[in-house]
Design an enzyme around this catalytic site. Structure first.
Site, PDB file in Angstrom:
ATOM      1  N   GLU A 155       0.788  -1.454  -0.024  1.00 29.63           N
ATOM      2  CA  GLU A 155       0.223   0.013  -0.090  1.00 29.63           C
ATOM      3  C   GLU A 155       0.829   1.137  -0.158  1.00 29.63           C
ATOM      4  OE1 GLU A 155      -2.751  -0.902  -1.239  1.00 29.63           O
ATOM      5  OE2 GLU A 155      -4.162  -0.541   0.415  1.00 29.63           O
ATOM      6  N   THR A 195      -6.380   6.879  -4.343  1.00 25.95           N
ATOM      7  CA  THR A 195      -6.082   7.030  -2.708  1.00 25.95           C
ATOM      8  C   THR A 195      -4.934   8.081  -2.328  1.00 25.95           C
ATOM      9  OG1 THR A 195      -6.875   4.677  -2.446  1.00 25.95           O
ATOM     10  CG2 THR A 195      -5.696   5.629  -0.597  1.00 25.95           C
TER      11      THR A 195
HETATM   12  N1  LIG Z   1      -1.725  -5.091  -7.887  1.00 26.18           N
HETATM   13  C1  LIG Z   1      -2.457  -4.033  -8.101  1.00 26.18           C
HETATM   14  N2  LIG Z   1      -3.899  -3.829  -8.170  1.00 26.18           N
HETATM   15  C2  LIG Z   1      -4.496  -2.459  -8.200  1.00 26.18           C
HETATM   16  N3  LIG Z   1      -3.700  -1.435  -8.330  1.00 26.18           N
HETATM   17  C3  LIG Z   1      -2.573  -1.373  -8.380  1.00 26.18           C
HETATM   18  C4  LIG Z   1      -1.821  -2.647  -8.154  1.00 26.18           C
HETATM   19  N4  LIG Z   1      -0.349  -2.158  -8.083  1.00 26.18           N
HETATM   20  C5  LIG Z   1      -0.327  -1.021  -8.405  1.00 26.18           C
HETATM   21  N5  LIG Z   1      -1.685  -0.408  -8.647  1.00 26.18           N
HETATM   22  C6  LIG Z   1      -1.794   0.979  -8.369  1.00 26.18           C
HETATM   23  O1  LIG Z   1      -2.554   1.433  -7.405  1.00 26.18           O
HETATM   24  C7  LIG Z   1      -3.527   2.393  -7.724  1.00 26.18           C
HETATM   25  C8  LIG Z   1      -4.847   1.882  -7.236  1.00 26.18           C
HETATM   26  O2  LIG Z   1      -4.829   1.857  -5.895  1.00 26.18           O
HETATM   27  P1  LIG Z   1      -5.667   2.931  -4.871  1.00 26.18           P
HETATM   28  O3  LIG Z   1      -5.273   2.623  -3.559  1.00 26.18           O
HETATM   29  O4  LIG Z   1      -5.502   4.143  -5.460  1.00 26.18           O
HETATM   30  O5  LIG Z   1      -7.024   2.362  -5.166  1.00 26.18           O
HETATM   31  P2  LIG Z   1      -7.945   1.115  -4.536  1.00 26.18           P
HETATM   32  O6  LIG Z   1      -6.992   0.055  -3.962  1.00 26.18           O
HETATM   33  O7  LIG Z   1      -8.974   1.040  -5.256  1.00 26.18           O
HETATM   34  O8  LIG Z   1      -8.556   2.025  -3.425  1.00 26.18           O
HETATM   35  P3  LIG Z   1      -8.790   2.213  -1.975  1.00 26.18           P
HETATM   36  O9  LIG Z   1      -7.462   1.686  -1.259  1.00 26.18           O
HETATM   37  O10 LIG Z   1      -9.388   3.249  -1.685  1.00 26.18           O
HETATM   38  O11 LIG Z   1      -9.793   1.003  -1.686  1.00 26.18           O
HETATM   39  C9  LIG Z   1      -3.484   2.334  -9.180  1.00 26.18           C
HETATM   40  O12 LIG Z   1      -2.630   3.451  -9.764  1.00 26.18           O
HETATM   41  C10 LIG Z   1      -2.863   1.128  -9.733  1.00 26.18           C
HETATM   42  O13 LIG Z   1      -1.983   1.111 -10.865  1.00 26.18           O
HETATM   43  N1  LIG Z   2      -7.784   4.518   5.031  1.00 27.90           N
HETATM   44  C1  LIG Z   2      -7.388   4.523   3.631  1.00 27.90           C
HETATM   45  C2  LIG Z   2      -8.087   3.342   3.055  1.00 27.90           C
HETATM   46  C3  LIG Z   2      -7.887   3.677   1.438  1.00 27.90           C
HETATM   47  O1  LIG Z   2      -8.812   2.620   0.902  1.00 27.90           O
HETATM   48  C4  LIG Z   2      -8.016   5.859   2.927  1.00 27.90           C
HETATM   49  O2  LIG Z   2      -9.373   6.153   3.557  1.00 27.90           O
HETATM   50  O3  LIG Z   2      -6.976   6.955   2.599  1.00 27.90           O
END
Ligand SMILES: Nc1ncnc2c1ncn2[C@@H]1O[C@H](COP(=O)(O)OP(=O)(O)OP(=O)(O)O)[C@@H](O)[C@H]1O
Ligand SMILES: N[C@@H](CCO)C(=O)O
Length: 293
Positions: free
Chosen positions: A120, A168
């Site tokens: 993360e 995020t």
């Molecule tokens: N294995 C992966 N799966 C998904 N996204 C990835 C991965 N590795 C890198 N990324 C990158 O991470 C970003 C997506 O992560 P982000 O935390 O923004 O979204 P999310 O995980 O859907 O959201 P949240 O954490 O709010 O639930 C994108 O820019 C994507 O390219």
């Molecule tokens: N706690 C994190 C979770 C992202 O999924 C945020 O809200 O930024």
């Protein structure tokens, strides 16, 4: 070869910013790992074109490093990236569970949480564990710097995901740096109410405890149509509505029999705002599952 199904998750649940999380029964990523001299990553599935295959930039690369477990890795994305449904975390959680088994590292599920959280940090700049913890452990999770507590809870949910992306990293920029004492007291009361609701598997209590006066109002501004979708969900019988994770997904809690009408109302409200969306009728579920080893 080891294959793991790692579920989507919803973090924060309103009042538990960076602390609360919940595993969803669907959607999920499927991560397959095989021993290799050098790590390679292949990504297919939903939004694969937006996800880097470079191990330095993919969340699973950090997990490989932390476990010293080079592998040929295939990620089949079921959780769309930048969704607020823990997409980046699902891959990291699945990889942690799979590589731990592949290399017989013998770490417990709880010990894998901080390892998956390293992924993360790669994408959001912060190793927050509130998505990886439920994706690994399942249930409702409370994560602090001291560790994670997981509670099995049976809570029906609807998640409505609009066809827009919110990263995020961007959504963390709008988090206020301070809160008033009044807001602090309100948030603690709501968070405690939500936790009691989870322990009792009581959707009404969980919904009542989701309200958050500090972070959610700022994040909601990033989601076109949020207020209308929220109101529509309440009108259709939701007990609580909030931004899922960093958004743009919107999470509603309700009684099981109301999920279909809540999902329909949320989709209609997004449509009225000119935004396409999809809805998942789901519930709190189990953590990462080894499908094949
Ligand atoms: N294995 C992966 N799966 C998904 N996204 C990835 C991965 N590795 C890198 N990324 C990158 O991470 C970003 C997506 O992560 P982000 O935390 O923004 O979204 P999310 O995980 O859907 O959201 P949240 O954490 O709010 O639930 C994108 O820019 C994507 O390219
Ligand atoms: N706690 C994190 C979770 C992202 O999924 C945020 O809200 O930024």
């Amino acid at each position: 070869m080891v294959t793991v199904r790692a579920p989507a998750t919803s973090a924060n649940l309103g009042s538990g910013f960076d602390v609360f999380g919940a595993a969803l029964t669907r959607p999920a990523d499927v991560v397959t790992v095989e021993k290799a001299a050098e790590t390679t990553i292949e990504v297919t599935g939903v939004g694969a074109q937006y996800i880097p295959e470079d191990p330095e930039k993919n969340t699973v690369g950090a997990v490989v490093d932390a476990l010293d477990a080079p592998a040929r890795i295939h990620i089949d994305k079921g959780v769309r990236p930048a969704s607020g449904l823990g997409s980046s975390a699902a891959s990291a959680a699945g990889a942690a569970v799979a590589l731990n088994r592949l290399y017989d590292r013998g770490l417990s599920r709880s010990e894998l949480v901080p390892i998956a959280a390293e992924g993360e940090a790669v994408v959001s700049g912060v190793a927050h564990s509130d998505n990886v913890a439920p994706s690994i452990l399942g249930g409702f999770t409370v994560t602090t710097t001291e560790g994670t507590h997981a509670v099995d809870a049976s809570i029906p949910l609807v998640v409505c995901l609009p066809d827009v992306a919110v990263s995020t990293r961007d959504a963390r920029r709008v988090v206020p740096e301070t809160a008033s004492m009044e807001q602090l007291v309100e948030t603690v009361g709501n968070a405690a109410t939500l936790a009691v609701g989870m322990c009792r598997s009581d959707p009404d209590l969980v919904g009542a405890g989701m309200s958050d006066p500090v972070v959610t109002p700022e994040r909601a501004r990033l989601i076109t149509g949020y207020d209308d979708v929220r109101e529509a969900a309440f009108d259709a019988g939701a007990a609580g509505v909030t931004v899922s994770g960093a958004g743009p997904a919107i999470l509603a809690v309700c009684r099981a029999g109301r999920r279909r009408s809540v999902a329909g109302a949320m989709l209609d409200a997004f449509s009225a705002a000119g935004i396409e969306a999809r809805a998942y009728q789901t519930r709190i579920g189990r953590g990462s599952t080894i499908l094949d080893a």
